[in-house]
Each structure stands twice: as structure tokens, then as C-alpha cells.
Design an enzyme around this catalytic site. Sequence first.
Site, PDB file in Angstrom:
ATOM      1  N   ALA A 185       0.823  -1.220   0.000  1.00 28.31           N
ATOM      2  CA  ALA A 185       0.000   0.000   0.000  1.00 28.31           C
ATOM      3  C   ALA A 185       0.858   1.272   0.000  1.00 28.31           C
ATOM      4  O   ALA A 185       0.514   2.267   0.620  1.00 28.31           O
ATOM      5  CB  ALA A 185      -0.979   0.001   1.173  1.00 28.31           C
ATOM      6  N   HIS A 217       5.354   4.657  -4.058  1.00 30.04           N
ATOM      7  CA  HIS A 217       6.805   4.847  -4.046  1.00 30.04           C
ATOM      8  C   HIS A 217       7.188   6.157  -4.705  1.00 30.04           C
ATOM      9  O   HIS A 217       6.572   6.575  -5.689  1.00 30.04           O
ATOM     10  CB  HIS A 217       7.483   3.690  -4.777  1.00 30.04           C
ATOM     11  CG  HIS A 217       7.337   2.373  -4.082  1.00 30.04           C
ATOM     12  ND1 HIS A 217       8.157   1.974  -3.063  1.00 30.04           N
ATOM     13  CD2 HIS A 217       6.433   1.375  -4.244  1.00 30.04           C
ATOM     14  CE1 HIS A 217       7.784   0.776  -2.625  1.00 30.04           C
ATOM     15  NE2 HIS A 217       6.729   0.390  -3.331  1.00 30.04           N
TER      16      HIS A 217
END
Lengths: 474, 420
Positions: free
Chosen positions: A46, A49
Site C-alpha cells: 500500500a 513509491h
Amino acid sequence: MYDVVIVGAGVIGCAVARELSKYQLSVCVVERESDVCEGTSKANSAIIHAGFDCVPGTLKAKLNVRGSKLLPELSKLLDFEFKNNGAFVLCFDKEQIGGLEELCERGKANGVDGVRVISGDEARAMEPALTDDVVAALYAPTSGIVCPFGMTIALAENAVKNGVEFRLSTEVKGIKKTDGSFTVLTEKGELEARIVINAAGVYADKIHSMVSNEKLSIIPRRGEYMLLDKDAGCLVSHTIFQQPTKMGKGILVTPTVHGNLLLGPTADDIEDKEDTATTRQGLDKVRQMAGLSVKGIPFNKTITGFAGLRAVGDTHDFIIGECKDCKGFIDVAGIESPGLSSAPAIGEYVAEIVGSIITLEKKETFYAVRKGITRMAELNPEEKNRMIARDPAYGTIVCRCEGITEGEIKEAVERPLGATTLDGVKRRTRAGMGRCQAGFCSPKTMAVIAEKLGIGIGDVKKNGCYESEVGEDA
Amino acid sequence: MREFELVIIGGGPAGMAAAIAAKENGIDDIVILERDTQLGGILNQCIHNGFGLHTFKEELTGPEYAERYAAKVYELGIHFELGAMVMDISKDKEITVISRTHGAETIRAKAIVLAMGCRERPRGALGIPGFRPQGVYTAGTAQKLVNCEGVIPGKEVVILGSGDIGLIMARRMTLEGAKVKAVVELAPYSSGLKRNIVQCLDDYGIPLMLSHTVVDIKGKRKLEGVFVAAVDEKNRPIEGTEEYFPCDTLLLSCGLIPENELSRSAGVELSPLTNGPTVDESLETSIEGVFACGNVLHVHDLVDFVSEEASRAGKNAADYIKGKPASPGVPLDVKPGNGVRYTVPSRLYTESADDGVHIRFRVTGVFKGASIVVSSGDNELLRRKGRIFVPSEMLDVVVKKENLELASGEIEVRIEEASV
């Protein structure tokens, strides 16, 4: 005849569908499960990035950075939870600081804003629970966390609003290429399509091989996680990675958007594409490695463990493009990490590919905004009372751990693409996702689902399709 | 903002008994806030008998036991609100509550009795690896489904944990036609009452596998079976002892956790030993005017003890409202010694004890022919020999007022083992 059939209703299938719904196209998403977000999309870290990890010049680098830039705005438009909380990559060995510098340079080359290497003490000043073993850290302020179910469901619902059709509980059995079009064979009949998009996750190789002789292989890489109570969620505020070493990629420690603490994942290449079981060894490893990064993790506050499968291709990059030996068939395969972060950008990218095959014309009216299920817990008292006055069901708390009302659960089952299972309700509302793990709320939630579906309470399922059950018994 | 002299949070056995005692001690301005659609709490799903032997000297079912108290609540005209879920309690006793009838509101209280009960430990907290299929329930959830919704979760059952609800459900599922293949218990002794092992397992030929646990869960969507293995003295599974039990239902009866999220929001000090509030002999928590009783305070095995404890909490809350001065002096710490897991209370004011003080506790293991000793320094305040003490049975001793006067510094409760 559809212009486009998308195979798979994970975050990628739904992101592509939502993007294509901006154009004058007839689009259908086919999904074997009874709900969207049932595969890799529901069991991952979750994380949005920042994009420092990808090799410059790869599709991963390009789409990750683009995706993470689109996300904050998208989360507001589509009303799903996203938080820009920043991330650290921890280094435990002075000899390895060079590796952090490299990662930092890579981030800059990828166009990631604000990445820098800081000392262990600086890192501890920002995140006091880090262990004393941390000698340096890469800091990435643009990293974020998201609700992966919320995001996938939001994309799907918005796609529906803009005319996309979803066929759930419908497994694709074969695809036939005929002159200029495809016949998609499903267990519930045939669909004709000019373009087929393969977003089938760990099964993308199987779907691909239905039309192509080119080799494409997807290995499921299992990652095991532990989720801790909200009591533990405030232990850290950033996402905390470990520097990849010869020993592996490390285990992350992160708060979730809902305030839990998430630890994981392991990384084991396996054969069985259905094997989402956790293992004693895996969970032990998560516990042991997470403890290297963060002090005082209260493992006794664990509320659940789960495993997800990353769809790992054999090219070390996303495999996105029109199949060379099958025009009109587009693979969107090997979407491992950072797939969730890249999803909105993958949607755009795939739409471009579709545009290279057929002419795309924008719709006159595209509904860019979607309103999510009411979140009573976040409303002020006046707003709460307005909701309760409108429907008293909003005054009945069903899930006491998360404070979810009957009204919210009714919304979850009554919406387009509404939930038909306990897990479906859980992913939409969080009912059953708290510390008692559905002990108290299950019977009531089952009653709401049963009423909507016109079945007995005892026939309500935790997961899976209702039709296939009939098939099995027959 | 509505105001009440006494707000009781929870309308189960503890909340009802506290309300009745407060009313009988002169407090009229009471409200019981109950989240469910009727008074009685978990008793409503406990349709088996065995309740009330101490209180009423007869064997009642759970709903019958609850009804006795509910009738008294009606009779005394005590105000209660159903479907009312308390979301938050502030340090200054402002209670945020949500209900169909009153919406979202804040209620002010002069005194509060916490009586929220407990919840079951879920699978995740046990760390059992494997899939997460349909068919894994806590025993209490299954009990609710069977007894209140008329839904039988499955036909072939394995039960992990020998807590009382698990034992009761072993019998219940058997009576409903299911095959209960085994009750698997990690500890070398059962965590349930002896009478339940006899009446719910032995009478039906259901094997109890002590020092065993479930090590893997099979079946991606629907439960297909579980692997059970023996454990060593450190509770680690012993390799090579795995046995596969095909089943469609796994019930978990692996402990109860007092439900203290609201206590925490109010800033009430919690004990790491009980997971409930720390209290003194009047059952007052670390916040003045906030009392706790029943399973939210510590997990009980008999409802009769819940009612008795809650009556004391209700009476003491009434005294507080009527302006009884705070206990004088500094409280003595009550500490668990050898063989004792926790004590309730964990502190006490010797001077304000009326005639005697209840100390309730559980032992850490099985002790035969041992003695309970309550002491302070060199002074022994109480000694009681027993045939057998087991962790599944909460123990209750009453230290007399004259003996309490000997106490100073701290009080220790310990088990003196029989010399071999």
C-alpha cells in the site's frame, strides 16, 4: 462488439478502464472473481513509491514517477485515502553508505524531488523509534501511502459512471483472433472486441498465450505481512525500508492510511498462483527483520497476517505493449512493485497504445469526480446528525472497532459494483477490519448483504462467487 | 447537552447490576447506554444453562439470568437507551454517543460505570499461518450465528482453545448435528471450567488434545482442513507430530480481551496484567468518579461474580455522587506474588474498607493442595487452603477489616505450594 475488452479488474485493469472511459469507446472489463481488487491489488504494501528505486530509463522508472505525481490529485478527485508521509531507506552498515548515495543519484536521475542522504541521528530525530543500529538513511519526502482497495474501487466506480461495463464472476477461458477482431470466450458466453487488454496479474502469461506464441512468463512472488492494531500505528509516521543487500530487499515498517502498522513483505518465488497462505517461517522472518529497523514494535498487537503475490515478469521491467505477433492485443503484464504507484500512469500509457491502434476521441462529458462511501467517523456532529436524520441506519454502529454504521454498509452493497461478500464490505467500509477482525459485526453485516441479495444469512459468503457455487453442486 | 448523574456504559449483566445497585442506593438520574437492540449483552446468546447458581440458587439459561436483572431495571424505572454506541469518553466525563434515536450527541455525567465487557482474541492475534478462508470463526461469533440467527456455520468442526465458549460450542455444534473432531488446547491444562469439560466434551466423546495447536489452515476460499501438532514446553510446534483434520469449520476460543478502547480514550490507567483498568477496593479507576466492573475490568468465568462485583461498583458510584469524601491517605499496592497472575483491586485504601475487601485473582498454573496467602510485610492477613486451584477459575477472597489494619507498605497475594 466492444471496442476494448480488459481482462482483469485489479488496480491496473481498473486504472486502464477509467482512463479509456474518457474517450468515445465501448469498454468492458472481465473479471473471474466476484469483486474488483481481489488479487495482487488487495494484498500489498500500500505504498506510493517516490521512484528512486527503479533503474533510470526503464518503464518502471518513468511510470512510477509519473504515477506518484498524479496520485495526490487523483485521490482527491476520486475520494480515496492517500497520505504523503515520506520514506526512509535505512542503512545499518557504514560500508554500505555508498549504496545509499547510489540510490539517491538514481532517484535524482528519475526526477524524484527532494531525495537526500541523512545521518542516523538525523533520521532518529525525525523518527525516534528507529533503532540505534541505523547509521544513515535515504530520505524521500514524496513517498506516500494509499488505501489500495479504496483506490481500485474508486477507479472502477468512476469507470462505471463513465460508461464502462464490468462483468464479474466471469472467467476468460480462451481468446480467438479473427480478422480485425477478437472473440473472448468466457464461462458465460462470448464477447467480441476490437482490442483486448491483458491485465490479468499473475495469470497474464496464461491469457497472453491464448493468442501469442511469444514467450511471456509470470512467476508469483509471495510476500507475507503482519498488520497491527491502531494502538501501534503511531509508532512511526514514515514508511521505513531497509537497504537492499545480498541478504535480500528487507522488510518495511509503515503506518497505513487508516492508522494501523504494517510489517512485511517477505519475498518467495513460488509455483502455485493461488498460494496466498502465510507460513510460520515467513511470519517469523517479518517479526525478526522488522525489529532491526524499529524499536519496541508491539507484536502482541497483531490483528492479522496475510500474503499477496507479486506478478514478476522475466524482463525486470513492466511488460506493456501491443503483442508483436497479435495486433490489437495489449499486454500489461509483470506489474510487480511499483505497480500500485504506477497505476494511473499505466492507464495513460496504455491509452496511448490504444490510440495508436484506433482513433481516440474525447467524450463530451467525462465525470472526473467520484464520491466515496460516507465515512461517518470523519464527519462533525452536525453532519452526522444530518445523515442520521436522513436515514437512521447511519445511527447504528455495526462495526464497533472501526465505528462503521449500518448506513455505510448499506451503501457498500447498494452502489454500482456493490459488495456481495463480507470481504467486499470490509474493503469498502473497513467493517470487520479492526481489532476484533469481524467477530462482532459479521452476523449483522451478513444480514445486510443477505437482504440485498435476497438470500439467507447462512448463504452469505466471506469471499468468492455465488454462481460458481451452484455450478460446483450441480 | 443532556446531563445525568450516572451514566452506565453497557447494558449486559455488569451494567444492569450496577444500575440497580445505584438506584437502590438513592440515585435516580441514571442512564444505561447499550449498543445492542436489547439489554442482556452476551448472555442473550448463551442459551445453555448453568447461570445463577450462586445468585439465585438455581440453574438458569443466559437469557433467563439476564431477564431477572432486566425485569428489575424495568421495575425500578431505570432509564436505558438501546442501539446507543459510545464512541468516546473525555477526561472530564463527557460522553460522545451515537444512536438512531438521539443521533450524535455529547452527554455529561457526574459519575460513570464502565461495563463494556470483553471481546474474543481473533485468529490474527494468535499468529496461525495458512489461508484465510470462510469457515474460521471465533467461538462467540459462531454462538451468535447458531443461537440468534439460526445459521449453522458448518458440519465438520475443529475447535482451537478450550475456553468456556469453545467447550459450550463443541456441545452446541454436536447437538446441531455437526461432527466436532477435536478441541485443541495449547496449554497442558484446559482454560475452561471443569464442569464444562465433563458436560460438553466427555459426555459427547469429543477428544481434548492438550499441549497441541493448529499450525496450518488449508483451503483458499472455504476451509478444507487444519494441521494440528503437539507443542513442546515452550509452546513451539514439534516437527513430525502434525496431524491433518479435514473440516469446514474452525472455531477459536483462545482468550477474551477486556474491551477498553473507551477507557483509554478517557485516560483511565490500564493494567498490562488484566488489560482492564487499575482500580482500588471501591472499583474506582484512576479517574475520580469513573468505576469499572465485570469483564471490562477482568475476565470472569461466572456471571454471578460479575453481578456481585457490579453491584459494588454501582453502590460506590452512588456514594460518590452523594458526595462521600475521597478515601483518606495513600493506597497500598496490591501485588501478585508467586503463582498469581493479577489481582483486582491493584491498590486499596485500608481505612475506607467497610467490613472486608474482596481481592479477586487468577493463578498462573495448576496447584494442588496449595494455600492462598495474603500478606503485608511480616503480617499474614489471610490464609486459605484449597484442594485445587486452576487458571480457569477466578478466585475470590475477602480480607477482613481488622486484618487489613495490620497492612502497611504493600499487600501481596501468593500461592504457597504444598510441600512434597
